[in-house]
Design an enzyme around this catalytic site. Structure first.
Site, short mmCIF file in Angstrom:
data_model
loop_
_atom_site.label_atom_id
_atom_site.label_comp_id
_atom_site.label_asym_id
_atom_site.label_seq_id
_atom_site.Cartn_x
_atom_site.Cartn_y
_atom_site.Cartn_z
CB SER A 176 9.26 3.98 2.07
OG SER A 176 8.80 3.37 0.87
CE1 TYR A 230 5.92 0.78 5.05
CE2 TYR A 230 5.85 1.57 2.79
CZ TYR A 230 6.58 1.13 3.89
OH TYR A 230 7.95 1.05 3.82
#
Length: 263
Positions: free
Chosen positions: A132, A145
């Site tokens: 990501s 995350y």
């Protein structure tokens, strides 16, 4: 590496991005195996693309080993599975921390280790780790995350160097904000103002390109987000202020609140 005729293992196949990846890899002629923890959803994905299924929960460590043993013939690993893991760190229990770390980081590392051994022995293979842009730029309320995606990026870039000359490539594909799938689709949160989104199909194109051309890092994101993430990597303090002005904090808060309401 040519995808056509290759044995491909795709994790996280039941989500929107996973479904797009499954369709794209099938169109490229892959002999596809899809895996996920929800048997019913996995079967639907498999039927749509004629894939083999292996039900496995990547947070369960013996499941990861069993998956690697079942798919030892894989020529290509596309490690796509991930948990959103958004929210302040103090809101997470120890078990929730472990699950996010296991699914987002430990499982792709272990699958890469176990499958790469077979690939190296055969002298060919490719590992694609779907990360990501959050692996390049930290954001408020995404510390867990960010940790998994920063870790995945470091692992991918180093593993690529370790395997150079073996015939096995390693690529990192990093999507930006994805519409029609993932956190925004699941929660109804709106992306930050002024920052464009990408589609699951664009992520799939990035994965195919990474395998075909042995690309080190493919950032599937509009120019403004790629520039912002590059700045954040070098000047994190400055990036904090830019993110606040762009409304990224507000978008993350929407996601966090939506996730809390579903717990």
């Amino acid at each position: 590496m040519d995808i056509s005729g290759s044995n491909v293992l795709l994790t996280g196949a039941t989500g929107g991005i996973g479904a797009a990846l499954a369709a794209s890899l099938t169109a490229e002629g892959a002999r596809l195996t899809v895996t996920g923890r929800r048997a019913e959803a996995l079967t639907a994905t498999a039927q749509a693309c004629g894939a083999r299924t292996v039900v496995a929960d990547l947070a369960v460590r013996p499941d990861v080993v069993r998956l690697a043993e079942t798919c030892a013939e894989a020529d290509i690993l596309v490690a796509n599975a991930a948990l959103p893991a958004s929210g302040d760190l103090l809101d997470y229990s120890g078990d929730q921390l472990d699950r996010a770390l296991d699914v987002n980081l430990r499982a792709p590392v272990l699958l890469s280790r176990l499958l790469a051994a077979h690939m190296v022995a055969r002298g060919r293979g490719h590992i694609v780790l779907v990360g990501s842009i959050s692996g390049k730029a930290a954001t408020k309320s995404t510390s867990l995350y960010n940790a998994t995606k920063f870790g995945l990026r470091g692992f991918a870039l180093a593993l690529r160097q370790e395997l150079r000359g073996t015939g096995v490539g390693v690529s990192l594909v990093q999507p930006g904000f994805v519409r029609d799938a993932g956190m925004f689709a699941a929660t109804g949160a709106t992306p930050p103002s002024g920052i464009r989104t990408v589609t699951p199909a664009q992520v799939a194109v990035g994965v195919v390109r990474a395998v075909r051309h042995d690309r080190c890092e493919v950032n599937v994101a509009p120019l403004e987000l790629r520039v912002l993430s590059a700045i954040a990597g070098q000047f994190p303090g400055f990036a904090e202020r830019i993110q606040a002005r762009a409304g990224i904090d507000g978008s993350v808060r929407q996601i966090v609140e939506a996730q809390r309401s579903h717990r």
